[in-house]
Design a protein around this motif. Sequence first.
Motif, PDB file in Angstrom:
ATOM      1  N   GLU A 377     -73.318  22.607  -6.556  1.00 44.98           N
ATOM      2  CA  GLU A 377     -73.579  21.190  -6.843  1.00 44.98           C
ATOM      3  C   GLU A 377     -73.711  20.952  -8.344  1.00 44.98           C
ATOM      4  N   PHE A 378     -74.415  21.850  -9.032  1.00 44.89           N
ATOM      5  CA  PHE A 378     -74.538  21.710 -10.492  1.00 44.89           C
ATOM      6  C   PHE A 378     -73.180  21.846 -11.162  1.00 44.89           C
ATOM      7  N   LEU A 379     -72.409  22.841 -10.740  1.00 41.63           N
ATOM      8  CA  LEU A 379     -71.122  23.092 -11.400  1.00 41.63           C
ATOM      9  C   LEU A 379     -70.140  21.937 -11.196  1.00 41.63           C
ATOM     10  N   VAL A 380     -70.184  21.289 -10.040  1.00 38.75           N
ATOM     11  CA  VAL A 380     -69.198  20.221  -9.811  1.00 38.75           C
ATOM     12  C   VAL A 380     -69.732  18.822 -10.143  1.00 38.75           C
ATOM     13  N   SER A 381     -71.040  18.605 -10.023  1.00 37.23           N
ATOM     14  CA  SER A 381     -71.532  17.224 -10.143  1.00 37.23           C
ATOM     15  C   SER A 381     -72.512  16.980 -11.271  1.00 37.23           C
ATOM     16  N   HIS A 382     -73.176  18.000 -11.788  1.00 41.13           N
ATOM     17  CA  HIS A 382     -74.209  17.732 -12.791  1.00 41.13           C
ATOM     18  C   HIS A 382     -73.893  18.279 -14.162  1.00 41.13           C
ATOM     19  N   MET A 383     -72.708  18.805 -14.340  1.00 42.12           N
ATOM     20  CA  MET A 383     -72.306  19.254 -15.678  1.00 42.12           C
ATOM     21  C   MET A 383     -70.790  19.228 -15.810  1.00 42.12           C
ATOM     22  N   GLN A 384     -70.372  19.039 -17.091  1.00 42.55           N
ATOM     23  CA  GLN A 384     -68.944  19.172 -17.384  1.00 42.55           C
ATOM     24  C   GLN A 384     -68.802  20.394 -18.266  1.00 42.55           C
ATOM     25  N   TYR A 385     -67.704  21.092 -18.148  1.00 40.50           N
ATOM     26  CA  TYR A 385     -67.479  22.244 -19.033  1.00 40.50           C
ATOM     27  C   TYR A 385     -66.000  22.560 -19.082  1.00 40.50           C
ATOM     28  N   GLU A 386     -65.642  23.333 -20.105  1.00 38.92           N
ATOM     29  CA  GLU A 386     -64.261  23.804 -20.201  1.00 38.92           C
ATOM     30  C   GLU A 386     -64.241  25.316 -20.020  1.00 38.92           C
ATOM     31  N   VAL A 387     -63.112  25.802 -19.548  1.00 40.09           N
ATOM     32  CA  VAL A 387     -62.968  27.247 -19.348  1.00 40.09           C
ATOM     33  C   VAL A 387     -61.856  27.732 -20.286  1.00 40.09           C
ATOM     34  N   PRO A 388     -62.232  28.297 -21.449  1.00 36.55           N
ATOM     35  CA  PRO A 388     -61.196  28.747 -22.388  1.00 36.55           C
ATOM     36  C   PRO A 388     -60.441  29.964 -21.841  1.00 36.55           C
ATOM     37  N   ALA A 389     -59.316  30.281 -22.479  1.00 36.50           N
ATOM     38  CA  ALA A 389     -58.526  31.442 -22.046  1.00 36.50           C
ATOM     39  C   ALA A 389     -59.395  32.702 -22.138  1.00 36.50           C
ATOM     40  N   GLN A 390     -59.368  33.505 -21.114  1.00 37.42           N
ATOM     41  CA  GLN A 390     -60.184  34.728 -21.072  1.00 37.42           C
ATOM     42  C   GLN A 390     -59.696  35.585 -19.910  1.00 37.42           C
ATOM     43  N   ASP A 391     -60.190  36.811 -19.822  1.00 42.82           N
ATOM     44  CA  ASP A 391     -59.771  37.697 -18.735  1.00 42.82           C
ATOM     45  C   ASP A 391     -60.705  37.513 -17.533  1.00 42.82           C
ATOM     46  N   LEU A 392     -60.222  36.780 -16.556  1.00 43.08           N
ATOM     47  CA  LEU A 392     -61.064  36.481 -15.379  1.00 43.08           C
ATOM     48  C   LEU A 392     -60.824  37.467 -14.227  1.00 43.08           C
ATOM     49  N   SER A 393     -60.029  38.486 -14.491  1.00 39.26           N
ATOM     50  CA  SER A 393     -59.730  39.423 -13.399  1.00 39.26           C
ATOM     51  C   SER A 393     -60.966  40.273 -13.084  1.00 39.26           C
ATOM     52  N   PHE A 394     -61.021  40.771 -11.856  1.00 35.60           N
ATOM     53  CA  PHE A 394     -62.110  41.694 -11.511  1.00 35.60           C
ATOM     54  C   PHE A 394     -61.503  42.881 -10.770  1.00 35.60           C
ATOM     55  N   SER A 395     -62.133  44.036 -10.950  1.00 32.96           N
ATOM     56  CA  SER A 395     -61.553  45.246 -10.397  1.00 32.96           C
ATOM     57  C   SER A 395     -62.234  45.603  -9.076  1.00 32.96           C
ATOM     58  N   LEU A 396     -61.422  45.915  -8.060  1.00 30.77           N
ATOM     59  CA  LEU A 396     -62.022  46.312  -6.779  1.00 30.77           C
ATOM     60  C   LEU A 396     -62.470  47.766  -6.801  1.00 30.77           C
ATOM     61  N   SER A 397     -62.172  48.466  -7.884  1.00 26.49           N
ATOM     62  CA  SER A 397     -62.624  49.863  -7.919  1.00 26.49           C
ATOM     63  C   SER A 397     -64.001  49.999  -8.564  1.00 26.49           C
TER      64      SER A 397
END
Length: 415
Positions: A377-397
């Motif tokens: 709810e906070f992330l979608v309705s109570h704040m605005q933000y930008e997501v700059p280019a970054q490595d969002l991958s995650f490793s399953l190992s």
Amino acid sequence: MANIPIDKSIDSTIALLQEGYLFIPNRCRKYGSDIFMTRLMFKPAICISGAEAAAVFYDVEKFKRKGATPKRVQKTLFGQKGVQTLDNAAHRKRKEMFMSQMSPENLHRLSDITAHVWKDYVIRWERQKEVVLFDEVQALLCRAVCEWSGVPLKEGEVRLRAKDFGAMVDAFGGVGWRWWRGRLARIRAEKWIGSIIENIRKGKMQTDKGTAAHVIAFHRELDGTFLDQKVAAVELINILRPTVAIATYITFCALALQQYPQYRDKLKSGAANLTEPFVQEVRRFYPFAPMVGAQVRKQFTWRNYTIKEGMLVLLDLYGTNHDPRQWQNPEEFNPERFVNWNGTPFNFIPQGGGHHLSGHRCAGEWVTIQTMKQAVEFLVSHMQYEVPAQDLSFSLSRMPTFPESKFIITNVKPV
Ligand code: HEM
């Protein structure tokens, strides 16, 4: 009687640490079986996967926990002599202590405190050039859960304590420095929380009746005695540490909003009541707790296989939540699957399965779901933000895993 498929390797501990969340699913696929035998830490172990396996694993007549958790995990993640290692009446009594914290009124109090802390942090983030969401949410939740639990925490202490709780969780699949960081974090936290328990007992520190700190300090075991001070610290940390760990799921919620932006508007409008299905799908889809272990109490037969007494058995949590027999297109992120979902205690097990009081199912599942919903709810309705280019991958190992960049946001504005 049939023979359990054997994973041919002298020892698979290194493979487990290298393949992480996919260690059990990979082998189940390879052997076309929900069960296989392997060797971990040079001892035989059985791995099982799927809802039917979970139903057997959570039968307390068949399994016990005493002796099942490796010392390396007790010294970092769990602590020693905590509820996770108990069985029978001793477990039940201790589990009742935890579940007493989960009343609707008490969960409501946590929600109020957490909302307040979120508002405070969003205002702080507005002044920051960039915000590392994972680290910040750990700190935010640490503040909230300490207040909820009656644990005094000075502003200057928040980061250190939050980092220590994070390090204990991060040590799970770690070796070398990662393990030691978790070990040192536990030593420091047990000393801190142990002195709080001591002060509460001696009347030197006031805490409200009914808070976790008060309840645990004055909890009586089956024989009528108080918990040993160290064990009481372990149990209070069993509430603080995993609540801070919800930061991992909240980071995955932020990632899901980024990867599947169509849900942002749907969640914001509130029209489809999708918040709960969304967080349930985050708990199913993204990896966190990979597996749990127990020891066979008495020899039994499952699907024509003999499971011998004393054997260590690992239940595959991640693979069960991605099992195509239970989940249509399991590798698709689809919150709608949880609308009108008919679950059992065994087919959706991100935090373990079975029953809360009589078994070892996670005591904090409602806290987790509530705290994730609030974060969304906070992330979608109570704040605005930008997501700059970054490595969002995650490793399953890596166990546990999280996005490589820990999810950086910029230009935060309260709404
Ligand atoms: C047990 C996962 C949050 C308290 C467990 C278990 C898992 C788990 C896999 C073991 C189940 C088993 O042994 O069969 C998680 C995850 C969480 C989370 C992924 C998300 C952050 C919480 C929270 C609390 C909590 C917020 C407390 C407020 C406990 C306790 C146990 C437990 C006390 C031991 C239960 C027992 O042995 O009877 N959790 N948990 N957990 N969890 Fe959680």
